[in-house]
Design a protein around this motif. Structure first.
Motif, PDB file in Angstrom:
ATOM      1  N   GLU A  23       0.831  -1.206   0.000  1.00 21.64           N
ATOM      2  CA  GLU A  23       0.000   0.000   0.000  1.00 21.64           C
ATOM      3  C   GLU A  23       0.864   1.255   0.000  1.00 21.64           C
ATOM      4  O   GLU A  23       1.881   1.328   0.680  1.00 21.64           O
ATOM      5  N   PHE A 130      -4.542   6.475  -4.532  1.00 24.05           N
ATOM      6  CA  PHE A 130      -5.368   6.256  -3.339  1.00 24.05           C
ATOM      7  C   PHE A 130      -6.740   5.664  -3.622  1.00 24.05           C
ATOM      8  O   PHE A 130      -7.399   5.175  -2.701  1.00 24.05           O
ATOM      9  N   ASN A 134      -4.343   1.383  -4.513  1.00 22.31           N
ATOM     10  CA  ASN A 134      -4.468   0.850  -3.151  1.00 22.31           C
ATOM     11  C   ASN A 134      -5.724   0.009  -2.939  1.00 22.31           C
ATOM     12  O   ASN A 134      -5.724  -0.892  -2.109  1.00 22.31           O
TER      13      ASN A 134
END
Length: 164
Positions: A23, A130, A134
């Motif tokens: 991540e 994001f 992720n």
């Protein structure tokens, strides 16, 4: 740190990758690659993770940004430990370099970033990292190919279940 050519100049991206699940924990972007860019990345992590950073290891190459006294002080304020690549050992930072290569191949080169402004590219990178990278993108290094956030959640649930 990676560099992206935009219509109004270069954009530099500093990001932090969690080696547990792949991540991207934080990413800062600016028109220069001074130590303040890297400090801004750590400050993002500090805001998001606070005391959970205590004792974690921050690994980087030996760039002047990461060896600066100001950057080292920022890590100390978070009670993080610093780890630096060995001199001449470019493969020590391979996972981060691999992420930057993926970002460029999957997004930056496809949108022709050199035709867009830095602000436009910042927005695109933020969404890619994001939202897509992720949370949605298959990540083959994780069991079942789970995206990084999904793997973290799955792992936490398994740990909770095992403790019960």
């Amino acid at each position: 740190i990676t560099e992206i050519q935009c219509s109004d100049g270069k954009l530099y991206v500093s990001a932090v990758l969690d080696c547990f699940n792949g991540e991207i924990l934080a990413a800062a972007m600016d028109d220069n690659m001074k130590k303040e860019l890297c400090i801004a990345t750590v400050n993002q992590m500090k805001k998001l993770y606070g005391k959970r950073l205590v004792g974690t290891v921050f690994h980087s190459d030996r760039g002047s940004q990461y060896t600066s006294e100001a950057f080292r002080e920022e890590l100390k304020s978070c009670k993080m430990k610093q780890s630096l690549s060995g001199t001449g050992h470019c493969f020590d930072n391979a996972r981060m370099e691999s992420f930057f290569a993926t970002l460029k191949k999957e997004k930056i080169y496809r949108i022709a970033a050199y035709k867009l402004t830095r602000e436009e590219v910042k927005t695109i990178i933020f969404r890619y990292v994001f939202v897509y990278y992720n949370r949605i993108r298959v990540y083959t290094a994780n069991p079942l190919g789970l995206p990084p956030v999904k793997y973290r959640e799955w792992s936490a649930a398994r740990k909770e279940h095992a403790a019960a």
